[in-house]
Design a protein around this motif. Structure first.
Motif, PDB file in Angstrom:
ATOM      1  N   SER A  90       4.507   1.869  -0.813  1.00  0.00           N
ATOM      2  CA  SER A  90       5.917   1.865  -1.168  1.00  0.00           C
ATOM      3  C   SER A  90       6.667   1.109  -0.083  1.00  0.00           C
ATOM      4  N   TYR A  91       7.275  -0.018  -0.459  1.00  0.00           N
ATOM      5  CA  TYR A  91       7.930  -0.891   0.498  1.00  0.00           C
ATOM      6  C   TYR A  91       9.394  -0.495   0.629  1.00  0.00           C
ATOM      7  N   LEU A  92       9.851  -0.192   1.848  1.00  0.00           N
ATOM      8  CA  LEU A  92      11.223   0.297   2.041  1.00  0.00           C
ATOM      9  C   LEU A  92      12.046  -0.630   2.911  1.00  0.00           C
ATOM     10  N   GLY A  93      11.634  -1.903   3.055  1.00  0.00           N
ATOM     11  CA  GLY A  93      12.388  -2.801   3.907  1.00  0.00           C
ATOM     12  C   GLY A  93      11.901  -2.729   5.337  1.00  0.00           C
ATOM     13  N   GLU A  94      12.558  -1.882   6.125  1.00  0.00           N
ATOM     14  CA  GLU A  94      12.164  -1.772   7.534  1.00  0.00           C
ATOM     15  C   GLU A  94      10.794  -1.107   7.700  1.00  0.00           C
ATOM     16  N   ARG A  95      10.472  -0.216   6.766  1.00  0.00           N
ATOM     17  CA  ARG A  95       9.192   0.484   6.869  1.00  0.00           C
ATOM     18  C   ARG A  95       8.407   0.331   5.573  1.00  0.00           C
ATOM     19  N   CYS A  96       7.122   0.641   5.676  1.00  0.00           N
ATOM     20  CA  CYS A  96       6.280   0.663   4.498  1.00  0.00           C
ATOM     21  C   CYS A  96       5.534   1.987   4.480  1.00  0.00           C
ATOM     22  N   HIS A  97       5.603   2.701   3.374  1.00  0.00           N
ATOM     23  CA  HIS A  97       4.884   3.968   3.266  1.00  0.00           C
ATOM     24  C   HIS A  97       3.598   3.759   2.494  1.00  0.00           C
ATOM     25  N   LEU A  98       2.519   4.350   3.009  1.00  0.00           N
ATOM     26  CA  LEU A  98       1.222   4.238   2.332  1.00  0.00           C
ATOM     27  C   LEU A  98       0.640   5.626   2.167  1.00  0.00           C
ATOM     28  N   ILE A  99      -0.074   5.838   1.071  1.00  0.00           N
ATOM     29  CA  ILE A  99      -0.911   7.031   0.989  1.00  0.00           C
ATOM     30  C   ILE A  99      -2.355   6.552   1.002  1.00  0.00           C
ATOM     31  N   LEU A 100      -3.090   7.044   2.006  1.00  0.00           N
ATOM     32  CA  LEU A 100      -4.493   6.654   2.144  1.00  0.00           C
ATOM     33  C   LEU A 100      -5.376   7.808   1.706  1.00  0.00           C
ATOM     34  N   ASP A 101      -6.475   7.488   1.031  1.00  0.00           N
ATOM     35  CA  ASP A 101      -7.462   8.516   0.696  1.00  0.00           C
ATOM     36  C   ASP A 101      -8.577   8.493   1.714  1.00  0.00           C
ATOM     37  N   HIS A 102      -8.803   9.667   2.302  1.00  0.00           N
ATOM     38  CA  HIS A 102      -9.895   9.798   3.266  1.00  0.00           C
ATOM     39  C   HIS A 102     -10.785  10.921   2.754  1.00  0.00           C
ATOM     40  N   PRO A 103     -12.073  10.750   2.745  1.00  0.00           N
ATOM     41  CA  PRO A 103     -12.957  11.751   2.134  1.00  0.00           C
ATOM     42  C   PRO A 103     -12.799  13.139   2.741  1.00  0.00           C
ATOM     43  N   GLY A 104     -12.474  13.237   4.035  1.00  0.00           N
ATOM     44  CA  GLY A 104     -12.336  14.548   4.664  1.00  0.00           C
ATOM     45  C   GLY A 104     -10.913  15.060   4.678  1.00  0.00           C
ATOM     46  N   GLY A 109      -8.352  14.098   2.853  1.00  0.00           N
ATOM     47  CA  GLY A 109      -7.609  14.020   1.588  1.00  0.00           C
ATOM     48  C   GLY A 109      -6.591  12.905   1.691  1.00  0.00           C
ATOM     49  N   GLY A 110      -5.413  13.093   1.049  1.00  0.00           N
ATOM     50  CA  GLY A 110      -4.375  12.061   1.109  1.00  0.00           C
ATOM     51  C   GLY A 110      -3.676  12.097   2.460  1.00  0.00           C
ATOM     52  N   VAL A 111      -3.515  10.928   3.066  1.00  0.00           N
ATOM     53  CA  VAL A 111      -2.828  10.848   4.357  1.00  0.00           C
ATOM     54  C   VAL A 111      -1.620   9.938   4.198  1.00  0.00           C
ATOM     55  N   LEU A 112      -0.430  10.470   4.535  1.00  0.00           N
ATOM     56  CA  LEU A 112       0.789   9.668   4.428  1.00  0.00           C
ATOM     57  C   LEU A 112       0.994   8.898   5.722  1.00  0.00           C
ATOM     58  N   VAL A 113       1.214   7.601   5.593  1.00  0.00           N
ATOM     59  CA  VAL A 113       1.432   6.740   6.757  1.00  0.00           C
ATOM     60  C   VAL A 113       2.766   6.035   6.580  1.00  0.00           C
ATOM     61  N   SER A 114       3.559   5.988   7.657  1.00  0.00           N
ATOM     62  CA  SER A 114       4.802   5.246   7.611  1.00  0.00           C
ATOM     63  C   SER A 114       4.742   4.210   8.718  1.00  0.00           C
ATOM     64  N   ALA A 115       4.582   2.949   8.330  1.00  0.00           N
ATOM     65  CA  ALA A 115       4.369   1.906   9.327  1.00  0.00           C
ATOM     66  C   ALA A 115       5.558   0.957   9.351  1.00  0.00           C
ATOM     67  N   PRO A 116       6.003   0.534  10.565  1.00  0.00           N
ATOM     68  CA  PRO A 116       7.065  -0.474  10.634  1.00  0.00           C
ATOM     69  C   PRO A 116       6.563  -1.798  10.073  1.00  0.00           C
ATOM     70  N   THR A 117       7.322  -2.360   9.144  1.00  0.00           N
ATOM     71  CA  THR A 117       6.863  -3.535   8.414  1.00  0.00           C
ATOM     72  C   THR A 117       6.547  -4.706   9.347  1.00  0.00           C
ATOM     73  N   TRP A 118       7.412  -4.886  10.360  1.00  0.00           N
ATOM     74  CA  TRP A 118       7.271  -6.073  11.210  1.00  0.00           C
ATOM     75  C   TRP A 118       6.021  -6.039  12.072  1.00  0.00           C
ATOM     76  N   ARG A 119       5.388  -4.851  12.178  1.00  0.00           N
ATOM     77  CA  ARG A 119       4.228  -4.774  13.057  1.00  0.00           C
ATOM     78  C   ARG A 119       2.923  -4.642  12.291  1.00  0.00           C
ATOM     79  N   MET A 120       3.013  -4.753  10.971  1.00  0.00           N
ATOM     80  CA  MET A 120       1.800  -4.560  10.172  1.00  0.00           C
ATOM     81  C   MET A 120       0.891  -5.767  10.333  1.00  0.00           C
ATOM     82  N   THR A 121      -0.339  -5.505  10.750  1.00  0.00           N
ATOM     83  CA  THR A 121      -1.272  -6.609  10.946  1.00  0.00           C
ATOM     84  C   THR A 121      -2.081  -6.883   9.688  1.00  0.00           C
ATOM     85  N   VAL A 122      -2.035  -5.921   8.738  1.00  0.00           N
ATOM     86  CA  VAL A 122      -2.756  -6.141   7.477  1.00  0.00           C
ATOM     87  C   VAL A 122      -1.781  -6.016   6.328  1.00  0.00           C
TER      88      VAL A 122
END
Ligand SMILES: Nc1ncnc2c1ncn2[C@@H]1O[C@H](COP(=O)(O)OP(=O)(O)O)[C@@H](O)[C@H]1O
Ligand SMILES: [Mg+2]
Lengths: 363, 262
Positions: A310-324, A326-339
């Protein structure tokens, strides 16, 4: 910044209880409010915030408990003798009086002279930047203007405490932000004690000296805004104030100041306020989404699949699935995202040892 | 472009006009009769005359009855407005279960048939020695007018934010000052409407008056009623016309004043 510990409390609440039938609106509240402090009562709807404020104001009588104002017992004092200013969500201006009439109402009751009243009304109107509206009727003003007048009225008689019950929640977002700055500024100028009720965590974090988190009529935690945000005591506080991931973990071993934890099949260290735990304890960890870093595969410790972005401009929210985990919510600053995370793609993620907070059991 | 009217709209509009005509019909009979040049009740056949109006405005009996009715109605308007406002403001402040019950009880007189009420007044007023006295009539009419006043005041208070009371109290006003300075001004439109209603209720009330007065209290409606029984004097039609016109003027004045408010 003021804390009650350093200053003589202006108001003390002791053992405040109020039950409505089965509902415990207040269930044993103890609180000291420092002179000149901006204290916010924060909690979800129905947590007892308004009940506590109305009891402080004298409109709701307690089943048990007491209030002391600078050491003097005011528990049974009627509201008109307490001299606390009040500001409500619905403004509550007197519809039959002009703006100046509203502001001078408490002064006339106190038998100020005409000259004193005129000067004070002008002063208060200046304080809220409404100088040119003295002769308007309330119904000729916008919501924001009405709330400014209500504020001027509540401050005109120089109350020792100003009580505010969700004063901004009827206003639109932009105006609310403006008035938040103004309120903070007013508080700094006047050195009046503010007791502010809100259910809006952003409002609470941005304005308060101290925040009291209420739930089910009980205080969950009291602290400075950053203290509450970074060191929540309970799952409720961590969840209510901002967003959190929760990890159930087992302490494998104690390594000096850190705990070696195991959760979801992964091992990691947790440092910080965790001194009371030892090996084999089960703990609940809170992890803020913005403390999680993401990177290209192989750059971080853990691996997950992107479920949603979910792209919010200054930040980007992601939900990641990890087998152990479960769902992990990540909020990353858009300008620093390397991927550039794609839904269904794999990324790696990780966090610093001090990112997780060990929570106490919820009552 | 003309907008096509639906059948429903047509029916409603026709219905409204028919009802209005029905309401105005008595007026359409009384007005011509009052202008007849004859000495008996009749439609004017050769020319109009104002002599029945002249008779009304010069006859001491008619003037005295008019004066009596005005004094009674004004007293009722004042007393009922004071009592009804006090009652409604009290109920509004409490707004608990029993105040709701009290509101309904006070409205009951509107539902009771006037004859039954009049009979009740008669029985009580005999015991209290109030028969055939101005006080007795004013008291009875006040009881009849109270529900109207309290309904009007309640309507005016319905939109008043309850937190206004809390605001006033937090600013240092006692309960009593809050009522005077904040609640009563907010109730004022209802009080004015209530006073007008009370005046009209009293001014044209006849059933109660017939039961509880004999000779010494003569009101206008009672004199009209007796006039119809005893004679065929068209002055009655003139009086009726004056009454109607005055009532309409009062209503127009009140409505206009209301609209003029910001
Ligand atoms: N006058 C009342 N009668 C009955 N229950 C009440 C009354 N006032 C508050 N409550 C109940 O007490 C609880 C706390 O209410 P309140 O203090 O208004 O919460 P908040 O302001 O935090 O949303 C709620 O469950 C509410 O339903
Ligand atoms: Mg509330």
């Amino acid at each position: 910044m003021t804390t009650a510990g350093r200053l003589e409390p202006v108001l003390s609440v002791r053992g405040a209880k109020k039950h409505y039938g089965e509902v415990r609106a207040l269930d044993g509240v103890d609180l000291d409010i420092g002179e000149g402090e901006f204290l916010t009562l924060l909690g979800p709807s129905g947590s007892g915030k308004t009940t506590l404020l109305m009891a402080i104001a004298g409109f709701t009588s307690l089943d048990a408990g007491a209030f002391r104002l600078r050491g003097e017992d005011i528990t049974d004092l009627p509201p008109d003798r307490r001299s606390f200013g009040m500001v409500f969500q619905g403004y509550a201006l007197f519809p039959n009086m002009t703006v100046a009439g509203n502001i001078s109402f408490p002064l006339k009751l106190r038998k100020w002279s005409k000259a004193e009243i005129d000067a004070r009304v002008r002063e208060c109107l200046e304080l809220v930047q409404m100088e040119s509206y003295a002769d308007r009727m309330p119904n000729q003003l916008s919501g924001g203007q009405q709330q400014r007048v209500a504020l001027a009225r509540a401050l005109s008689f120089k109350p020792s405490i100003l009580l505010l019950d969700e004063p901004l929640s009827a206003l639109d977002k932009k105006l609310r932000a403006d008035l938040q700055w103004e309120l903070k500024d007013l508080h700094r100028q006047l050195a009046v004690t503010f007791i502010y009720v809100t259910h809006d965590q952003d409002e609470a974090l941005s304005m308060s000296d101290r925040i009291v988190i209420l739930d089910h009529g009980q205080i969950q935690q009291i602290g400075l805004p950053d203290q509450l945000y970074n060191q929540p005591d309970t799952r409720f506080v961590a969840d209510f104030l901002g967003k959190s991931n929760f990890l159930e973990a087992k302490v494998c071993e104690r390594l000096g100041g850190a705990l070696d934890c195991e959760s979801g099949g992964e091992r990691f260290n947790v440092t910080g306020e965790s001194s009371s735990y030892n090996g084999a304890d089960r703990v609940l960890l809170a992890l803020r989404p913005e403390r999680i870093r993401i990177g290209a595969q192989g750059t971080e410790r853990f691996h997950g699949v992107v479920r949603q972005t979910s792209y919010l401009g200054e930040r980007c929210h992601l939900i990641l699935d990890h087998p152990g985990f479960g769902g992990v919510l990540v909020s990353a600053p858009t300008w620093r995202m390397t991927v550039r995370p794609e839904v269904g793609g794999e990324v790696s993620f990780g966090w610093d040892d001090d990112a997780c907070v060990v929570l106490a059991e919820d009552q | 472009m003309m907008r096509q009217k639906t059948t429903f709209q047509l029916l409603m509009q026709t219905g409204a006009w028919v009802v209005l005509a029905f309401l105005l019909l008595p007026m359409l009979v009384v007005l011509p009769v009052s202008l007849t040049p004859n000495e008996y009740i009749s439609l004017p056949s050769d020319g109009f005359s104002l002599k029945h109006y002249q008779n009304y405005f010069t006859d001491p009996e008619w003037l005295s009855a008019t004066w009596t009715s005005i004094v009674i109605a004004l007293s009722v308007a004042v007393i009922a407005t004071v009592l009804g406002t006090a009652f409604s403001v009290g109920c509004w402040l409490l707004s608990d279960f029993w105040s709701t019950v009290a509101r309904w009880v006070l409205i009951v007189p509107i539902l009771v048939p006037p004859v039954v009420q009049a009979l009740g007044f008669y029985r009580f007023w005999v015991k209290l020695g109030l028969i055939d006295s101005m006080t007795g009539v004013i008291l009875a009419h006040t009881l009849l007018a109270l529900p109207y006043v309290s309904i009007a005041v309640f309507a005016a208070l319905a939109n008043l934010d309850r937190r206004i009371v809390q605001a006033a109290r937090s600013l240092g006003a006692s309960v009593w000052r809050t009522v005077i300075a904040v609640i009563v001004p907010a109730a004022r439109p209802g009080m004015i409407a209530g006073a007008v209603f009370a005046f009209i209720v009293s001014f044209d009330e006849i059933v109660g008056v017939l039961f509880i007065t004999v000779r010494s209290v003569q009101t206008l409606p009672k004199m009209i009623w007796q006039g119809i029984n005893e004679s065929i004097d068209p002055t009655i039609a003139a009086v009726a016309t004056v009454l109607t016109v005055v009532t309409i003027l009062i209503m127009v004045a009140v409505t206009w004043r209301w609209k003029a408010r910001p």
